[in-house]
Design an enzyme around this catalytic site. Structure first.
Site, PDB file in Angstrom:
ATOM      1  N   GLU A  43       0.844  -1.202   0.000  1.00  0.00           N
ATOM      2  CA  GLU A  43       0.000   0.000   0.000  1.00  0.00           C
ATOM      3  C   GLU A  43       0.881   1.256   0.000  1.00  0.00           C
ATOM      4  OE1 GLU A  43      -3.857   1.671   2.469  1.00  0.00           O
ATOM      5  OE2 GLU A  43      -2.237   0.741   3.611  1.00  0.00           O
ATOM      6  N   LYS A  48      -8.739   3.572  -2.482  1.00  0.00           N
ATOM      7  CA  LYS A  48      -9.310   3.075  -1.232  1.00  0.00           C
ATOM      8  C   LYS A  48     -10.597   3.837  -0.933  1.00  0.00           C
ATOM      9  CE  LYS A  48      -7.683   1.991   3.489  1.00  0.00           C
ATOM     10  NZ  LYS A  48      -6.504   2.086   4.372  1.00  0.00           N
ATOM     11  N   CYS A  69      -4.978  -2.534   2.750  1.00  0.00           N
ATOM     12  CA  CYS A  69      -5.006  -2.542   4.212  1.00  0.00           C
ATOM     13  C   CYS A  69      -6.321  -3.093   4.756  1.00  0.00           C
ATOM     14  CB  CYS A  69      -4.712  -1.122   4.720  1.00  0.00           C
ATOM     15  SG  CYS A  69      -4.164  -1.021   6.437  1.00  0.00           S
TER      16      CYS A  69
END
Length: 355
Positions: A46, A128, A163
Site C-alpha cells: 500500500e 481506497k 489494508c
C-alpha cells in the site's frame, strides 16, 4: 490464451521515503528483478510510493504540517511521466504489476492502486474507499468509478485491496462475486503486537493483519493471496520523525510481516525480520477449485434470493454539466486522467503504440 501456472512475487522492502524519484527507481528495479526471475506478476505494498505515512499516527497537528507538505510534493499523479516509466518497465519485462501509491489528483491525495498489464496498459485504477482513522488527515475517499477491484487477465481474475479493506465483508463479497482467483492484500508499515499499548486494540497491529486477516481472506474467497508489506530501517525511523522529536531506534518491530497464502489459507512463505526483497510463489489457478468446490460464496454456497449486495459504481461530481441533448454529461475518472490512452513507445516519444 489463459496462463494457469506461473511464478509471482510480493515486495517486502523499505520505500523511498518522501522521495518520488527514488521510489520510482526502486519500483522499476523490483519490476526488473521480478522479470529476470521469470515472474508473470509482482505486487507492491500500500502507498509504496512515496511510503506509508505512519508518522501521522504519532504527531500533533503542527508537527504534521511540514511532513504533509513534503509528502504531497512527492506523491504521484497517475497521468505522469513517473507512472509512464513504471508502465514501460512492466512492458519491457512482459509482467503484470500491482502498484500501491499515494496519488495526487488536483489538490487531494488518494490511497491508490493500479494493475498494469505486460503491454504497459493500466488495466485497473482504484482508490481506497475510506481512509482508516487518522489516514483522513492525509487522504480523501475513492469514488464510485474507482473502487472496483477484480480484473479479468490472462493470468486469472486478479483483485487488489488496501489494508483494512481486506477485512471489509462487503468488499470481499464484491470480489468473490467477480470470481477472483489471485488477490493482492496490500499492507503499509506498522508495528507488531510487541509494541501494543492499552487500550489500543490488537486490530491496529501488524500481526493480526499478516496472520489472521490475510489468510482469512484467502480461505473465504478461495484465492491465492499475496500480502506485500513495507519495512523500516533506523534511517527510515529518523526520516519519519518530526523535527525536534527523538526517533525510535529499533525498527525490527515493523519488519517481517509480508506473507503469501494458498487458496485454502495455508502459508506459502514468510520472511525473516531482516529480509528485504521479493517473496516468490508458484501459482496454480486450478488449485482454487479445491477450496471453491467446498464453499463458493458467489455460487453454490450463497443465497442471493435472501442476501444481496447493492453496488453503485457511478461517479458523483461536484459540478455537473448538461450535454447537447439536455441530459447530464458524464465522464469517468479513467478517461479524465488519460488512462484510456495507449502508452508511448519510449520516454519523450509523442507517438503512441498501435492499439
Amino acid at each position: 490464451m489463459a496462463i494457469t501456472k506461473y511464478k509471482a512475487a510480493a515486495v517486502t522492502s523499505e520505500p523511498g521515503w518522501f522521495d518520488l524519484e527514488g521510489g520510482v527507481r526502486k519500483t522499476i528495479d523490483f519490476i526488473n528483478e521480478a522479470g529476470e526471475a521469470g515472474c508473470k506478476f509482482v505486487a507492491f505494498p500500500e502507498v509504496w510510493i512515496p511510503g506509508y505515512p505512519y508518522w501521522m499516527w504519532k504527531v500533533t497537528y503542527l508537527q504534521s504540517l511540514p511532513m504533509l507538505k513534503r509528502y504531497r510534493e512527492n506523491s504521484m499523479a497517475v497521468d505522469s511521466e513517473e507512472m509512464r516509466r513504471i508502465r514501460r518497465a512492466a512492458r519491457d519485462n512482459q509482467i503484470f504489476v500491482s502498484l500501491g501509491f499515494s496519488e495526487i489528483d488536483h489538490a487531494t491525495l488518494y490511497l491508490s492502486q493500479v494493475l498494469i498489464g505486460p503491454d504497459g496498459a493500466v488495466i485497473n485504477h482504484r482508490r481506497k474507499i475510506k481512509p482508516t482513522h487518522v489516514e483522513k488527515l492525509v487522504y480523501g475517499d475513492g469514488s464510485g468509478d474507482t473502487f472496483m477491484s477484480v480484473s479479468e487477465t490472462e493470468i486469472g481474475r486478479v483483485g487488489q485491496l488496501n489494508c483494512w479493506e481486506n477485512m471489509n465483508p462487503f468488499l470481499k463479497s464484491l470480489n468473490v462475486s467477480a470470481g477472483e482467483q489471485v488477490h493482492v492484500a496490500a499492507w503499509p508499515v506498522y508495528p507488531g503486537k510487541e509494541r501494543q499499548v492499552h487500550p489500543d486494540p490488537a486490530t491496529n497491529y501488524a500481526d493480526p493483519a499478516s496472520d489472521l486477516v490475510t489468510p482469512e481472506y484467502a480461505i473465504e474467497t478461495g484465492t491465492w493471496t499475496l500480502a506485500p508489506f513495507q519495512r523500516l530501517s533506523v534511517e527510515g525511523l529518523k526520516i519519519n520523525t518530526p523535527e525536534g522529536v527523538e526517533p525510535e531506534t529499533d525498527p525490527s518491530v515493523y519488519n517481517g510481516h509480508a506473507r503469501i497464502y494458498r487458496p485454502d489459507g495455508s502459508l506459502v512463505v514468510k520472511p525473516e525480520k531482516d529480509f528485504d526483497g521479493l517473496l516468490f510463489v508458484d501459482i496454480d489457478l486450478n488449485e482454487c477449485h479445491l477450496t471453491k468446490v467446498l464453499a463458493d460464496f458467489a455460487g453454490h454456497y450463497m443465497r442471493p434470493d435472501l442476501i444481496r449486495l447493492l453496488v453503485d459504481t457511478r461517479r458523483k461530481k461536484l459540478i455537473t454539466e448538461a450535454d447537447p441533448n439536455g441530459s447530464i454529461a458524464t465522464y469517468s475518472t479513467r478517461q479524465r486522467l488519460g488512462l484510456d490512452k495507449p502508452l508511448s513507445k519510449k520516454e519523450g516519444d509523442e507517438t503512441t503504440d498501435v492499439l
